[in-house]
Design a protein around this motif. Structure first.
Motif, PDB file in Angstrom:
ATOM      1  N   LEU A  42       0.810  -1.221   0.000  1.00 43.67           N
ATOM      2  CA  LEU A  42       0.000   0.000   0.000  1.00 43.67           C
ATOM      3  C   LEU A  42       0.845   1.273   0.000  1.00 43.67           C
ATOM      4  CD1 LEU A  42      -2.954   0.885  -0.016  1.00 43.67           C
ATOM      5  CD2 LEU A  42      -2.912   0.828   2.480  1.00 43.67           C
ATOM      6  N   VAL A  43       1.940   1.267   0.747  1.00 46.73           N
ATOM      7  CA  VAL A  43       2.792   2.456   0.821  1.00 46.73           C
ATOM      8  C   VAL A  43       3.369   2.813  -0.556  1.00 46.73           C
ATOM      9  CG1 VAL A  43       4.995   1.338   1.409  1.00 46.73           C
ATOM     10  CG2 VAL A  43       4.489   3.618   2.270  1.00 46.73           C
ATOM     11  N   ARG A  44       3.575   1.816  -1.404  1.00 47.09           N
ATOM     12  CA  ARG A  44       4.126   2.054  -2.740  1.00 47.09           C
ATOM     13  C   ARG A  44       3.158   2.811  -3.646  1.00 47.09           C
ATOM     14  NH1 ARG A  44       8.290  -2.376  -4.194  1.00 47.09           N
ATOM     15  NH2 ARG A  44       8.805  -3.144  -2.135  1.00 47.09           N
ATOM     16  N   PHE A  45       1.869   2.754  -3.310  1.00 46.80           N
ATOM     17  CA  PHE A  45       0.869   3.479  -4.094  1.00 46.80           C
ATOM     18  C   PHE A  45       0.482   4.799  -3.437  1.00 46.80           C
ATOM     19  CE2 PHE A  45       0.226  -1.009  -5.115  1.00 46.80           C
ATOM     20  CZ  PHE A  45       0.385  -0.965  -6.493  1.00 46.80           C
ATOM     21  N   ILE A  56       1.357  10.680   5.675  1.00 47.66           N
ATOM     22  CA  ILE A  56       1.556  10.705   7.134  1.00 47.66           C
ATOM     23  C   ILE A  56       0.256  11.119   7.816  1.00 47.66           C
ATOM     24  CG2 ILE A  56       2.709  11.939   9.017  1.00 47.66           C
ATOM     25  CD1 ILE A  56       5.214  12.038   7.139  1.00 47.66           C
ATOM     26  N   ARG A  57      -0.395  12.145   7.301  1.00 50.63           N
ATOM     27  CA  ARG A  57      -1.646  12.621   7.910  1.00 50.63           C
ATOM     28  C   ARG A  57      -2.760  11.585   7.800  1.00 50.63           C
ATOM     29  NH1 ARG A  57      -0.321  17.766   4.916  1.00 50.63           N
ATOM     30  NH2 ARG A  57       1.120  18.756   6.368  1.00 50.63           N
ATOM     31  N   VAL A  58      -2.861  10.928   6.650  1.00 59.04           N
ATOM     32  CA  VAL A  58      -3.861   9.864   6.486  1.00 59.04           C
ATOM     33  C   VAL A  58      -3.596   8.751   7.500  1.00 59.04           C
ATOM     34  CG1 VAL A  58      -4.612   7.994   4.945  1.00 59.04           C
ATOM     35  CG2 VAL A  58      -4.457  10.333   4.081  1.00 59.04           C
ATOM     36  N   GLY A  59      -2.330   8.373   7.629  1.00 60.86           N
ATOM     37  CA  GLY A  59      -1.970   7.323   8.583  1.00 60.86           C
ATOM     38  C   GLY A  59      -2.272   7.718  10.014  1.00 60.86           C
ATOM     39  N   LEU A  60      -1.944   8.943  10.377  1.00 67.07           N
ATOM     40  CA  LEU A  60      -2.223   9.407  11.740  1.00 67.07           C
ATOM     41  C   LEU A  60      -3.726   9.486  12.002  1.00 67.07           C
ATOM     42  CD1 LEU A  60       0.487  12.195  12.114  1.00 67.07           C
ATOM     43  CD2 LEU A  60       0.418   9.994  13.312  1.00 67.07           C
ATOM     44  N   ALA A  61      -4.479   9.958  11.017  1.00 66.08           N
ATOM     45  CA  ALA A  61      -5.939  10.029  11.175  1.00 66.08           C
ATOM     46  C   ALA A  61      -6.528   8.629  11.326  1.00 66.08           C
ATOM     47  CB  ALA A  61      -6.562  10.754   9.986  1.00 66.08           C
ATOM     48  N   ALA A  62      -6.021   7.679  10.538  1.00 71.42           N
ATOM     49  CA  ALA A  62      -6.494   6.292  10.654  1.00 71.42           C
ATOM     50  C   ALA A  62      -6.157   5.725  12.023  1.00 71.42           C
ATOM     51  CB  ALA A  62      -5.878   5.437   9.548  1.00 71.42           C
ATOM     52  N   ASN A  90      -0.437   2.072   9.469  1.00 68.62           N
ATOM     53  CA  ASN A  90       0.916   1.536   9.277  1.00 68.62           C
ATOM     54  C   ASN A  90       1.695   2.263   8.188  1.00 68.62           C
ATOM     55  OD1 ASN A  90       1.087  -0.546  11.240  1.00 68.62           O
ATOM     56  ND2 ASN A  90      -0.338  -1.753  10.020  1.00 68.62           N
ATOM     57  N   LEU A  91       1.098   3.254   7.552  1.00 64.42           N
ATOM     58  CA  LEU A  91       1.786   4.027   6.523  1.00 64.42           C
ATOM     59  C   LEU A  91       2.650   5.140   7.098  1.00 64.42           C
ATOM     60  CD1 LEU A  91      -1.152   4.457   3.990  1.00 64.42           C
ATOM     61  CD2 LEU A  91       0.791   2.888   3.789  1.00 64.42           C
ATOM     62  N   VAL A  92       2.447   5.482   8.361  1.00 64.81           N
ATOM     63  CA  VAL A  92       3.115   6.649   8.940  1.00 64.81           C
ATOM     64  C   VAL A  92       4.632   6.505   8.933  1.00 64.81           C
ATOM     65  CG1 VAL A  92       3.409   8.065  11.020  1.00 64.81           C
ATOM     66  CG2 VAL A  92       1.136   7.291  10.349  1.00 64.81           C
ATOM     67  N   TYR A  93       5.140   5.448   9.503  1.00 69.21           N
ATOM     68  CA  TYR A  93       6.600   5.308   9.626  1.00 69.21           C
ATOM     69  C   TYR A  93       7.296   5.235   8.268  1.00 69.21           C
ATOM     70  CZ  TYR A  93      11.189   3.814  11.120  1.00 69.21           C
ATOM     71  OH  TYR A  93      12.537   3.731  11.308  1.00 69.21           O
ATOM     72  N   PRO A  94       6.814   4.415   7.328  1.00 67.41           N
ATOM     73  CA  PRO A  94       7.492   4.407   6.023  1.00 67.41           C
ATOM     74  C   PRO A  94       7.434   5.765   5.319  1.00 67.41           C
ATOM     75  CG  PRO A  94       6.053   2.510   6.212  1.00 67.41           C
ATOM     76  CD  PRO A  94       5.790   3.380   7.405  1.00 67.41           C
ATOM     77  N   ALA A  95       6.295   6.452   5.413  1.00 65.17           N
ATOM     78  CA  ALA A  95       6.186   7.770   4.767  1.00 65.17           C
ATOM     79  C   ALA A  95       7.097   8.784   5.449  1.00 65.17           C
ATOM     80  CB  ALA A  95       4.733   8.253   4.792  1.00 65.17           C
ATOM     81  N   LEU A  96       7.209   8.713   6.759  1.00 64.38           N
ATOM     82  CA  LEU A  96       8.097   9.618   7.484  1.00 64.38           C
ATOM     83  C   LEU A  96       9.555   9.355   7.120  1.00 64.38           C
ATOM     84  CD1 LEU A  96       8.390  11.840   9.624  1.00 64.38           C
ATOM     85  CD2 LEU A  96       8.458  10.032  11.354  1.00 64.38           C
ATOM     86  N   SER A  97       9.929   8.098   7.043  1.00 64.77           N
ATOM     87  CA  SER A  97      11.299   7.754   6.645  1.00 64.77           C
ATOM     88  C   SER A  97      11.582   8.218   5.226  1.00 64.77           C
ATOM     89  CB  SER A  97      11.512   6.237   6.740  1.00 64.77           C
ATOM     90  OG  SER A  97      11.448   5.831   8.079  1.00 64.77           O
ATOM     91  N   GLU A 111      22.258  10.512  10.793  1.00 61.69           N
ATOM     92  CA  GLU A 111      21.852  11.283  11.968  1.00 61.69           C
ATOM     93  C   GLU A 111      20.328  11.452  12.024  1.00 61.69           C
ATOM     94  OE1 GLU A 111      22.586  15.779  13.681  1.00 61.69           O
ATOM     95  OE2 GLU A 111      24.080  14.917  12.332  1.00 61.69           O
ATOM     96  N   ALA A 112      19.732  11.781  10.888  1.00 64.44           N
ATOM     97  CA  ALA A 112      18.284  12.001  10.842  1.00 64.44           C
ATOM     98  C   ALA A 112      17.524  10.702  11.092  1.00 64.44           C
ATOM     99  CB  ALA A 112      17.883  12.599   9.502  1.00 64.44           C
ATOM    100  N   GLN A 113      17.920   9.638  10.408  1.00 61.42           N
ATOM    101  CA  GLN A 113      17.234   8.359  10.607  1.00 61.42           C
ATOM    102  C   GLN A 113      17.473   7.830  12.021  1.00 61.42           C
ATOM    103  OE1 GLN A 113      15.009   7.107   8.625  1.00 61.42           O
ATOM    104  NE2 GLN A 113      15.405   8.266   6.773  1.00 61.42           N
ATOM    105  N   GLY A 114      18.659   8.085  12.549  1.00 53.69           N
ATOM    106  CA  GLY A 114      18.950   7.685  13.928  1.00 53.69           C
ATOM    107  C   GLY A 114      18.066   8.417  14.922  1.00 53.69           C
ATOM    108  N   ALA A 115      17.835   9.701  14.674  1.00 50.64           N
ATOM    109  CA  ALA A 115      16.960  10.481  15.557  1.00 50.64           C
ATOM    110  C   ALA A 115      15.536   9.943  15.511  1.00 50.64           C
ATOM    111  CB  ALA A 115      16.986  11.954  15.163  1.00 50.64           C
ATOM    112  N   ILE A 116      15.056   9.634  14.312  1.00 58.88           N
ATOM    113  CA  ILE A 116      13.703   9.072  14.179  1.00 58.88           C
ATOM    114  C   ILE A 116      13.611   7.746  14.911  1.00 58.88           C
ATOM    115  CG2 ILE A 116      12.089   8.025  12.541  1.00 58.88           C
ATOM    116  CD1 ILE A 116      12.891  10.188  10.556  1.00 58.88           C
ATOM    117  N   ASN A 117      14.594   6.887  14.712  1.00 59.51           N
ATOM    118  CA  ASN A 117      14.570   5.579  15.372  1.00 59.51           C
ATOM    119  C   ASN A 117      14.780   5.694  16.879  1.00 59.51           C
ATOM    120  OD1 ASN A 117      13.931   3.743  13.278  1.00 59.51           O
ATOM    121  ND2 ASN A 117      15.930   4.169  12.385  1.00 59.51           N
ATOM    122  N   GLY A 118      15.515   6.707  17.323  1.00 60.37           N
ATOM    123  CA  GLY A 118      15.669   6.935  18.752  1.00 60.37           C
ATOM    124  C   GLY A 118      14.348   7.317  19.401  1.00 60.37           C
ATOM    125  N   VAL A 119      13.615   8.203  18.751  1.00 64.89           N
ATOM    126  CA  VAL A 119      12.293   8.583  19.259  1.00 64.89           C
ATOM    127  C   VAL A 119      11.358   7.383  19.220  1.00 64.89           C
ATOM    128  CG1 VAL A 119      10.258  10.007  18.810  1.00 64.89           C
ATOM    129  CG2 VAL A 119      12.536  11.020  18.702  1.00 64.89           C
TER     130      VAL A 119
END
Length: 171
Positions: A42-45, A56-62, A90-97, A111-119
């Motif tokens: 689904l994320v690929r589409f 990201i917003r669709v995923g958060l709203a869902a 489940n689309l939030v994390y892949p779209a954010l990355s 650094e950026a991906q590390g910060a996301i994964n740290g949070v």
């Protein structure tokens, strides 16, 4: 919030609806299949169709709606609607990355991906801890689904915050 729901949902459902181990297995299997379908297909589409920010917003709203469905459910069959919603949450994390990898310079990717994964790691520990505590507090009340409703409310704040993300032309 996602990890809080994942780690507590089955305990909540057993306590609230007295479901069997076999039923738990069906639910977990369907949640897992929804995650694979969402993140693998689904994320690929969705990302090319909507862009990272809208996805990201669709995923958060869902996810917010998923929390509300679980928190207000009075029959276990209603939980199946939350599995459908998890396809989108489940689309939030892949779209954010994807968003981060598209706009952060190559030298700063780690650094950026590390910060996301740290949070993400912090939320994987803190979320279940807080949800478990709230479940214990509200379990024998008229509103045992309050932790999920609060999760939905907090996710709504994340949706509002997502509008502060800069547009492509601002980079």
């Amino acid at each position: 919030g996602v990890w809080a729901v994942v780690s507590t949902l089955m305990v909540y459902l057993v306590n609230r609806f007295s479901i069997s181990k076999v039923y738990i297995g069906y639910l977990l299997g369907c949640y897992g299949a929804a995650t694979m379908l969402s993140e693998g297909v689904l994320v690929r589409f969705m990302v090319p169709l909507l862009g990272e920010r809208r996805t990201i917003r669709v995923g958060l709203a869902a996810f917010a709606l998923q929390c509300v469905v679980v928190g207000l459910a009075w029959r276990v069959e209603q939980i199946w609607a939350s599995i459908f919603l998890s396809l989108f949450s489940n689309l939030v994390y892949p779209a954010l990355s994807s968003l981060v990898s598209s706009y952060v310079p190559a030298a700063k990717q780690g650094e950026a991906q590390g910060a996301i994964n740290g949070v993400r790691a912090l939320t994987e520990g803190f979320g279940p801890l807080m949800f478990g505590l709230m479940m214990n507090i509200f379990e024998d009340t008229a509103f045992p689904g309050i932790p999920y409703l609060l999760g939905g409310a907090i996710t709504s704040l994340a949706i509002a915050t997502s509008f502060r993300l800069p547009d492509e032309d601002e980079y």
